[in-house]
Design an enzyme around this catalytic site. Structure first.
Site, mmCIF file in Angstrom:
data_model
loop_
_atom_site.group_PDB
_atom_site.id
_atom_site.type_symbol
_atom_site.label_atom_id
_atom_site.label_comp_id
_atom_site.label_asym_id
_atom_site.label_seq_id
_atom_site.Cartn_x
_atom_site.Cartn_y
_atom_site.Cartn_z
ATOM 1 N N HIS A 1 -2.845 7.180 2.495
ATOM 2 C CA HIS A 1 -3.365 5.860 2.124
ATOM 3 C C HIS A 1 -4.512 5.566 3.084
ATOM 4 C CE1 HIS A 1 -4.002 1.758 1.337
ATOM 5 N NE2 HIS A 1 -3.606 1.370 2.532
ATOM 6 N N CYS B 1 0.817 -1.229 0.000
ATOM 7 C CA CYS B 1 0.000 0.000 0.000
ATOM 8 C C CYS B 1 0.845 1.271 0.000
ATOM 9 C CB CYS B 1 -0.940 0.004 1.192
ATOM 10 S SG CYS B 1 -1.970 -1.461 1.239
ATOM 11 N N ASN C 1 -10.124 0.047 0.758
ATOM 12 C CA ASN C 1 -8.657 0.091 0.707
ATOM 13 C C ASN C 1 -8.212 -0.422 -0.662
ATOM 14 O OD1 ASN C 1 -5.927 -0.444 0.892
ATOM 15 N ND2 ASN C 1 -6.044 -1.389 2.910
HETATM 16 C C1 LIG Z 1 -9.667 -5.264 10.477
HETATM 17 C C2 LIG Z 1 -10.266 -4.283 11.472
HETATM 18 C C3 LIG Z 1 -11.332 -3.449 10.788
HETATM 19 C C4 LIG Z 1 -10.953 -5.090 12.574
HETATM 20 O O1 LIG Z 1 -11.503 -4.188 13.530
HETATM 21 P P1 LIG Z 1 -11.309 -4.451 15.089
HETATM 22 O O2 LIG Z 1 -12.024 -3.380 15.782
HETATM 23 O O3 LIG Z 1 -9.814 -4.581 15.331
HETATM 24 O O4 LIG Z 1 -12.050 -5.794 15.284
HETATM 25 P P2 LIG Z 1 -11.491 -7.193 15.843
HETATM 26 O O5 LIG Z 1 -10.595 -7.837 14.834
HETATM 27 O O6 LIG Z 1 -10.944 -6.968 17.207
HETATM 28 O O7 LIG Z 1 -12.820 -8.012 15.936
HETATM 29 C C5 LIG Z 1 -13.863 -7.653 16.830
HETATM 30 C C6 LIG Z 1 -15.009 -8.620 16.657
HETATM 31 O O8 LIG Z 1 -15.648 -8.385 15.398
HETATM 32 C C7 LIG Z 1 -15.728 -9.582 14.644
HETATM 33 N N1 LIG Z 1 -15.629 -9.267 13.231
HETATM 34 C C8 LIG Z 1 -14.498 -9.220 12.452
HETATM 35 N N2 LIG Z 1 -14.843 -8.879 11.192
HETATM 36 C C9 LIG Z 1 -16.178 -8.704 11.184
HETATM 37 C C10 LIG Z 1 -17.101 -8.352 10.188
HETATM 38 N N3 LIG Z 1 -16.738 -8.088 8.919
HETATM 39 N N4 LIG Z 1 -18.406 -8.239 10.526
HETATM 40 C C11 LIG Z 1 -18.823 -8.474 11.758
HETATM 41 N N5 LIG Z 1 -17.990 -8.831 12.758
HETATM 42 C C12 LIG Z 1 -16.686 -8.943 12.470
HETATM 43 C C13 LIG Z 1 -14.576 -10.420 15.133
HETATM 44 O O9 LIG Z 1 -14.812 -11.784 14.887
HETATM 45 C C14 LIG Z 1 -14.560 -10.085 16.592
HETATM 46 O O10 LIG Z 1 -15.560 -10.846 17.250
HETATM 47 P P3 LIG Z 1 -15.308 -11.452 18.704
HETATM 48 O O11 LIG Z 1 -15.104 -10.247 19.586
HETATM 49 O O12 LIG Z 1 -16.570 -12.203 18.978
HETATM 50 O O13 LIG Z 1 -14.086 -12.287 18.599
HETATM 51 C C15 LIG Z 1 -9.175 -3.369 12.089
HETATM 52 O O14 LIG Z 1 -8.366 -4.123 12.946
HETATM 53 C C16 LIG Z 1 -8.327 -2.703 11.061
HETATM 54 O O15 LIG Z 1 -8.784 -1.941 10.226
HETATM 55 N N6 LIG Z 1 -6.985 -2.919 11.142
HETATM 56 C C17 LIG Z 1 -6.056 -2.308 10.239
HETATM 57 C C18 LIG Z 1 -6.099 -3.037 8.941
HETATM 58 C C19 LIG Z 1 -5.340 -2.339 7.875
HETATM 59 O O16 LIG Z 1 -5.085 -1.181 7.943
HETATM 60 N N7 LIG Z 1 -5.009 -3.127 6.855
HETATM 61 C C20 LIG Z 1 -4.430 -2.679 5.662
HETATM 62 C C21 LIG Z 1 -3.104 -2.089 5.810
HETATM 63 S S1 LIG Z 1 -2.575 -1.410 4.306
#
Ligand SMILES: CC(C)(COP(=O)(O)OP(=O)(O)OC[C@H]1O[C@@H](n2cnc3c(N)ncnc32)[C@H](O)[C@@H]1OP(=O)(O)O)[C@@H](O)C(=O)NCCC(=O)NCCS
Length: 322
Positions: A249, A111, A279
C-alpha cells in the site's frame, strides 16, 4: 485446493490533478509535496461514484479471467467511501454485473482493505466451496478530503482495482497475516453522521473528512509493514529472498524507503506508482498489481507479497504464487 488470482483489472478517473493545480487553492508547492511524499499527481473523480469505478475495474478483471458476472459466487468490496450506507457497493456492483448467483458485501479496513478482502474471499471460497469470487478495492477519497487542509488533501487520489479469484490445483494464496490496533485508531479518522434526534442529550459536531496525525501514522506504518512481512512469511517455506516483488500500500515513498533500508532490500523490489496516483487507500494494491500485469511483470510461479496498513489502525499481508 488453492485460490489464485485468475484476472486483474483497474480503473482510474480521467482527471489528472497535479501538485501545481492543488497549490492554486492551498499554500503548498510541487517541490514540498514531491520531496516529502513522492506524489506528483493523482486522479480525481469529477462525479463518478465508488460503485461506478468499481464496476469498470471489475469488467476488465472478469474479461481477463474469462468469466461472466453470473459465474460469480461472491463479491467483496473493500472501501471506506461507499456511495451510500445501504445498499453496499458490492450489491450495486452485483446489480450492474448481473451477478445474480453471488453473495455480496463490503468490508471497511481502510487502506488495508484489499488484503483483508482477499483473505476473507480465500477462506469463504474454501469453506463454502465457491468457484469464483470478485474482490475489489475502490475509493473516491476526494469526497472525504478537506480540500482546505494542505496536510491531507495533497496525499489522496481516487481509483479502483479488482481481482477475480478462481480455484487452482497447484498455486495461489499461500498465507495471510491480519492485525489491527484499535487503541491507535484516533490518529487517522473520518467522521460519520451525528446524533441529532429528539432524544440526543448533547449535540456534537463531527467532521466528515479525513483527519490525520501524519507523524504518528508514519511511525506506525514503518513498523507495521515490517511486522506484516515477517508475519506472513512465518511458518511458510518461503523466505524474503524468494519474493520477486513486494506490492505495498502506498501512502508516502519515504515510508517504503525506510522499510527497504531496514530490511536491507533494494527499493526496486517494491512496485511503486504513487507518483501518478497518490494514496488510493484500498485500491492501491490492486491498482499496482494491474499495472504490473499490463507491463508483463507477473510470471507463472513468481512469489508476490502484498502488504498494507492504514486506518483502524490496521495492517496485513498476503503471500501468493502467481
Ligand atoms: C503527512 C506527511 C507527508 C507530512 O510530512 P512531515 O514531514 O511529517 O511534515 P510535518 O507534518 O512535520 O510538517 C512539516 C512542515 O510542513 C508544513 N506542511 C504540511 N503540509 C504541507 C504542504 N502540503 N505544503 C507545504 N508545507 C506543508 C507543516 O505545516 C509544517 O510546517 P511547520 O514546520 O512550520 O509547522 C507525513 O507525515 C506522512 O506521510 N505521514 C504518513 C501519512 C500516511 O501514511 N497516511 C495514510 C495512511 S494509510
Amino acid at each position: 485446493m488453492n485460490i489464485k488470482i485468475g484476472g486483474i483489472g483497474a480503473y482510474l478517473p480521467k482527471l489528472v490533478v497535479t501538485n501545481d493545480r492543488i497549490s492554486e487553492f492551498v499554500t503548498t508547492n510541487d517541490e514540498w509535496i514531491v520531496e516529502r511524499t513522492g506524489i506528483k499527481e493523482r486522479r480525481i473523480s469529477e462525479g463518478e461514484n465508488t460503485s461506478q469505478i468499481a464496476i469498470k475495474a471489475s469488467s476488465v478483471a472478469l474479461k481477463r479471467a474469462g468469466i461472466k458476472g453470473e459465474d460469480l459466487d461472491l463479491i467483496i468490496v473493500a472501501t471506506i467511501t461507499p456511495d451510500m450506507f445501504m445498499p453496499s457497493v458490492a450489491c450495486l456492483v452485483q446489480k450492474e454485473l448481473n451477478a445474480d448467483n453471488a453473495a455480496a458485501f463490503d468490508i471497511n479496513v481502510a487502506c488495508s482493505g484489499f488484503v483483508y478482502a482477499l483473505e476473507t474471499a480465500n477462506s469463504l471460497m474454501k469453506s463454502l466451496n465457491y468457484k469464483n469470487a470478485l474482490v475489489i478495492g475502490a475509493e473516491t477519497l476526494s469526497k472525504v478530503v478537506d480540500w482546505t487542509d494542505r496536510s491531507t488533501c495533497i496525499l489522496f487520489g481516487d481509483g479502483a482495482g479488482a481481482a477475480v479469484l478462481v480455484n487452482d490445483e497447484k498455486k495461489g494464496i499461500i498465507n495471510s497475516y491480519l492485525k489491527t490496533e484499535g487503541k491507535k485508531g484516533d490518529s487517522l479518522t473520518i467522521g460519520a453522521l451525528e446524533f441529532n434526534t429528539p432524544f440526543t442529550k448533547e449535540k456534537s459536531e463531527t467532521k466528515q473528512y479525513v483527519e490525520m496525525n501524519g507523524r504518528e501514522v508514519f511511525k506506525f506504518a514503518t513498523s507495521a509493514i515490517i511486522k506484516a512481512i515477517d508475519g506472513v512469511l512465518e511458518n511458510t517455506d518461503v523466505s524474503l529472498e524468494d519474493i520477486k516483488y513486494i506490492v505495498p500500500h502506498q501512502a508516502n515513498v519515504r515510508i517504503l524507503d525506510y522499510v527497504a533500508r531496514k530490511l536491507n532490500l533494494d527499493i526496486n523490489k517494491f512496485y511503486l506508482n504513487l507518483d501518478k496516483v497518490g494514496n488510493t487507500s484500498s485500491a492501491s494494491v490492486p491498482l499496482a498489481l494491474n499495472e504490473m500485469y499490463e507491463k508483463n511483470m507477473l510470471n507463472d510461479g513468481d512469489k508476490i507479497l502484498l502488504v498494507a496498513f492504514g486506518g483502524g489502525l490496521s495492517y496485513g499481508a498476503t503471500l501468493l504464487e502467481w
